[in-house]
Design an enzyme around this catalytic site. Sequence first.
Site, PDB file in Angstrom:
ATOM      1  N   GLY A 170       0.452  -0.985   0.049  1.00 44.47           N
ATOM      2  CA  GLY A 170      -0.191  -0.183  -0.317  1.00 44.47           C
ATOM      3  C   GLY A 170       1.192   1.095  -0.517  1.00 44.47           C
ATOM      4  O   GLY A 170       1.981   1.327  -0.682  1.00 44.47           O
ATOM      5  N   GLY A 171       0.718   2.524   0.675  1.00 43.79           N
ATOM      6  CA  GLY A 171       1.342   3.441   1.212  1.00 43.79           C
ATOM      7  C   GLY A 171       2.949   3.282   1.389  1.00 43.79           C
ATOM      8  O   GLY A 171       3.489   4.008   0.712  1.00 43.79           O
ATOM      9  N   GLY A 405      17.545   9.077 -35.043  1.00 44.04           N
ATOM     10  CA  GLY A 405      17.284   9.685 -33.686  1.00 44.04           C
ATOM     11  C   GLY A 405      17.936   9.645 -32.783  1.00 44.04           C
ATOM     12  O   GLY A 405      18.238  10.373 -31.859  1.00 44.04           O
ATOM     13  N   ALA A 406      18.050   8.778 -32.852  1.00 40.78           N
ATOM     14  CA  ALA A 406      19.320   8.702 -31.479  1.00 40.78           C
ATOM     15  C   ALA A 406      20.486   8.549 -31.129  1.00 40.78           C
ATOM     16  O   ALA A 406      20.955   9.303 -30.079  1.00 40.78           O
ATOM     17  CB  ALA A 406      19.624   6.829 -31.868  1.00 40.78           C
TER      18      ALA A 406
HETATM   19  C1  HXC Z   1      -2.194  -2.904  11.178  1.00 38.40           C
HETATM   20  C2  HXC Z   1      -0.915  -4.877  10.870  1.00 38.40           C
HETATM   21  C3  HXC Z   1      -1.148  -4.281   9.309  1.00 38.40           C
HETATM   22  C4  HXC Z   1      -1.692  -3.441   8.738  1.00 38.40           C
HETATM   23  C5  HXC Z   1       0.096  -6.366   9.300  1.00 38.40           C
HETATM   24  N1  HXC Z   1      -0.053  -5.818  11.197  1.00 38.40           N
HETATM   25  N2  HXC Z   1      -0.299  -5.169   8.501  1.00 38.40           N
HETATM   26  N3  HXC Z   1      -1.511  -4.129  11.069  1.00 38.40           N
HETATM   27  N4  HXC Z   1      -2.293  -2.398  10.132  1.00 38.40           N
HETATM   28  N5  HXC Z   1      -1.828  -2.380   7.495  1.00 38.40           N
HETATM   29  C6  HXC Z   1       0.597  -6.916  11.734  1.00 38.40           C
HETATM   30  C7  HXC Z   1      -0.652  -8.380  12.516  1.00 38.40           C
HETATM   31  O1  HXC Z   1      -1.403  -7.957  12.351  1.00 38.40           O
HETATM   32  C8  HXC Z   1       0.764  -8.605  12.735  1.00 38.40           C
HETATM   33  O2  HXC Z   1      -0.213  -8.571  13.517  1.00 38.40           O
HETATM   34  C9  HXC Z   1       2.059  -8.360  12.846  1.00 38.40           C
HETATM   35  O3  HXC Z   1       1.572  -7.245  11.625  1.00 38.40           O
HETATM   36  C10 HXC Z   1       2.883  -9.701  11.121  1.00 38.40           C
HETATM   37  O4  HXC Z   1       1.577  -8.934  10.734  1.00 38.40           O
HETATM   38  P1  HXC Z   1       1.464 -10.725   9.827  1.00 38.40           P
HETATM   39  O5  HXC Z   1       0.587 -10.968   8.431  1.00 38.40           O
HETATM   40  O6  HXC Z   1       1.465 -12.106  10.919  1.00 38.40           O
HETATM   41  O7  HXC Z   1       3.068 -10.897   8.628  1.00 38.40           O
HETATM   42  P2  HXC Z   1       3.283 -11.239   7.319  1.00 38.40           P
HETATM   43  O8  HXC Z   1       2.816 -12.934   7.506  1.00 38.40           O
HETATM   44  O9  HXC Z   1       4.373 -11.468   7.316  1.00 38.40           O
HETATM   45  O10 HXC Z   1       2.217 -11.181   6.258  1.00 38.40           O
HETATM   46  C11 HXC Z   1       2.687  -9.533   6.409  1.00 38.40           C
HETATM   47  C12 HXC Z   1       2.069  -8.418   5.455  1.00 38.40           C
HETATM   48  C13 HXC Z   1       1.247  -9.081   5.903  1.00 38.40           C
HETATM   49  C14 HXC Z   1       2.331  -9.024   3.765  1.00 38.40           C
HETATM   50  C15 HXC Z   1       2.611  -7.313   4.906  1.00 38.40           C
HETATM   51  O11 HXC Z   1       0.320  -8.488   7.543  1.00 38.40           O
HETATM   52  C16 HXC Z   1      -0.789  -7.869   4.986  1.00 38.40           C
HETATM   53  O12 HXC Z   1      -0.951  -8.438   3.697  1.00 38.40           O
HETATM   54  N6  HXC Z   1      -0.595  -6.636   5.891  1.00 38.40           N
HETATM   55  C17 HXC Z   1      -1.415  -6.265   5.362  1.00 38.40           C
HETATM   56  C18 HXC Z   1      -1.173  -5.123   3.990  1.00 38.40           C
HETATM   57  C19 HXC Z   1      -1.780  -4.161   3.509  1.00 38.40           C
HETATM   58  O13 HXC Z   1      -3.154  -4.796   2.457  1.00 38.40           O
HETATM   59  N7  HXC Z   1      -2.168  -2.711   3.715  1.00 38.40           N
HETATM   60  C20 HXC Z   1      -2.634  -1.752   3.905  1.00 38.40           C
HETATM   61  C21 HXC Z   1      -2.786  -1.026   2.170  1.00 38.40           C
HETATM   62  S1  HXC Z   1      -3.377  -0.127   2.086  1.00 38.40           S
HETATM   63  P3  HXC Z   1       0.580  -8.983  15.763  1.00 38.40           P
HETATM   64  O14 HXC Z   1      -0.384  -8.766  16.353  1.00 38.40           O
HETATM   65  O15 HXC Z   1      -0.064 -10.784  15.126  1.00 38.40           O
HETATM   66  O16 HXC Z   1       1.804 -10.060  15.352  1.00 38.40           O
HETATM   67  C22 HXC Z   1      -2.965   1.465   2.647  1.00 38.40           C
HETATM   68  C23 HXC Z   1      -3.060   2.238   2.199  1.00 38.40           C
HETATM   69  C24 HXC Z   1      -2.486   4.227   1.842  1.00 38.40           C
HETATM   70  O17 HXC Z   1      -1.506   0.812   2.839  1.00 38.40           O
HETATM   71  C25 HXC Z   1      -2.577   4.250  -0.073  1.00 38.40           C
HETATM   72  C26 HXC Z   1      -1.974   5.131   0.134  1.00 38.40           C
HETATM   73  C27 HXC Z   1      -1.184   5.734  -1.664  1.00 38.40           C
END
Ligand code: HXC
Length: 516
Positions: A170-171, A405-406
């Site tokens: 994401g961000g 052109g290059a």
């Molecule tokens: C809050 C989060 C989190 C998030 C992960 N965690 N992502 N908490 N917000 N975005 C937390 C999990 O709950 C977990 O907590 C710990 O971090 C580790 O995550 P895991 O999933 O266990 O780790 P892993 O298996 O290594 O996977 C990592 C990951 C996955 C691929 C990043 O966590 C994931 O897909 N997260 C979501 C990604 C996402 O979609 N983010 C939002 C994007 S939108 P615990 O307590 O269990 O340790 C965005 C908007 C901005 O960013 C856009 C602007 C242009």
Amino acid sequence: MREDKLNVLLDLRRKALEGGGIEKINKRHEKGLLTARERIDLLVDEGSFEEFDMFKTHRCHHFGMEKNKPLGDGVVTGYGTIDGRLVYLFSMDFTVLGGALSETFAEKICKVMDMAVKNGAPVIGLNDSGGARIQEGIESLAGYSDIFLRNVMTSGVVPQLSGIFGPCAGGAVYSPALTDFTVMVRNNSYMFLTGPKVVKAVTHEDVDVETLGGASVHTTRSGVAHLAAESEEQGISYLRELFSYMPQNNMEAPPRRETSDPIDREEPGLSLMIPENPNQPYDIKQLIAATVDDGQFLEIQPDFAPNLVIAFAHYGGQSVGIVANQPQHLAGVLDNDASVKGARFVRFCDAFNIPIVTFVDVPGFLPGTAQEYGGIIRNGAKLLYAYAEATVPKVTVTVRKSYGGAYCVMSSKHLRGDVNYAWPSAEIAVMAAKGAAEILFAREAKKDPERAAEIMEQGIADYSETFANPYEAASRGYVDAVIIPQRTRYRICNALGMLEGKQDSNPRKKHGNIPL
Ligand code: HXC
């Protein structure tokens, strides 16, 4: 001071240093991963790191977050030095809520970015984050936007470097994309807008994280990242090396690197480098290595559009950006990816006062529907635009082909090339002799089918004699001097020295409209 007051501070510090807890840190170590602080220790000079906002906590009250307020909120920020030069940095801590970004997390990053601009020093971000903190909602999106705005405002003012040291979603990927260079680690760092689960839900596509956004994908296909390291340690060493070629800000010259390599070192092997057969490839990187200080250069994006080599190096201690056609890949043609790769690099060098040395051996732009549909007109124009607007010293050496052109695009005299050299093997023309003869003598050959082959052969020979050399361009002053190949290093070093005081500017404008 009362000892108990000091102990309170030391206890708080100890707690902050543990990030998401010893257990999570141990788990990372078991997986061979470094923590956010260990990465900083490797990046900056020993003992130079000073931390800000160690006790800052988030203000979220949703989903039980009010009971979970880790000190520092998942990102370590501050400043330090690399080889004695000031740098601001932030390092995301995946052990704290997956390094997910909150409003306060963003405030910490914005603080160091603002300081970097005010004090004129680069920013390095070590990214390892699940993106916007889901519990927060709009505040984390606002936080990202605040960072993006600063990335844009900082662009071209101080260098910004990104290391990707874990999953970034994401961000967490748009901020690195707005910075100047991005380093990833193979099999350990990922960049994607949405993870595999969202991809599956939206497009029904099954894809794993590596295939979706691993280091290989981004350094070979998408061009999002610039270097792929084999380990986190190597990734950090790449960041240090990149930093060493750059000035602190856009008002300064890049640092000089002392060398014992004489500027007048001659390389007799260069005269033999160009094969007799104009269609035979050779490795332009050997030419670069033979001419730069100590044979050392840092190639950027080596596996993306390898038909154009871009690299940092030094000539006589002067930091330069090198752009060179690579005859070993696609005969060194300019295609969509190579054009964009070169344009972005030229603009970086120009923004930060880094002279550009261009080695030309280019048969032209790659023809065909794939290129045309991919926008080669628009993309080739980017490279042309970048060279034309660049006001840094530009030294060009045409070693073999420079067609069509290059020719115009590759730092020609007409785009304000300062010093344009050519080797005696240079061929500067509208196109290669064979193609030219096929057009010029087609009618004559058709009229006399029996002598067609002979007419063509003669046509090719005539065209080659007229244009397959550097002297036509030299007679017009488009080439300043035809040089002896083995003296190339000396001529480049000398030209760069002569151009040290160069002052040039573009007309006043809000900004140009580069064909993005
Ligand atoms: C809050 C989060 C989190 C998030 C992960 N965690 N992502 N908490 N917000 N975005 C937390 C999990 O709950 C977990 O907590 C710990 O971090 C580790 O995550 P895991 O999933 O266990 O780790 P892993 O298996 O290594 O996977 C990592 C990951 C996955 C691929 C990043 O966590 C994931 O897909 N997260 C979501 C990604 C996402 O979609 N983010 C939002 C994007 S939108 P615990 O307590 O269990 O340790 C965005 C908007 C901005 O960013 C856009 C602007 C242009």
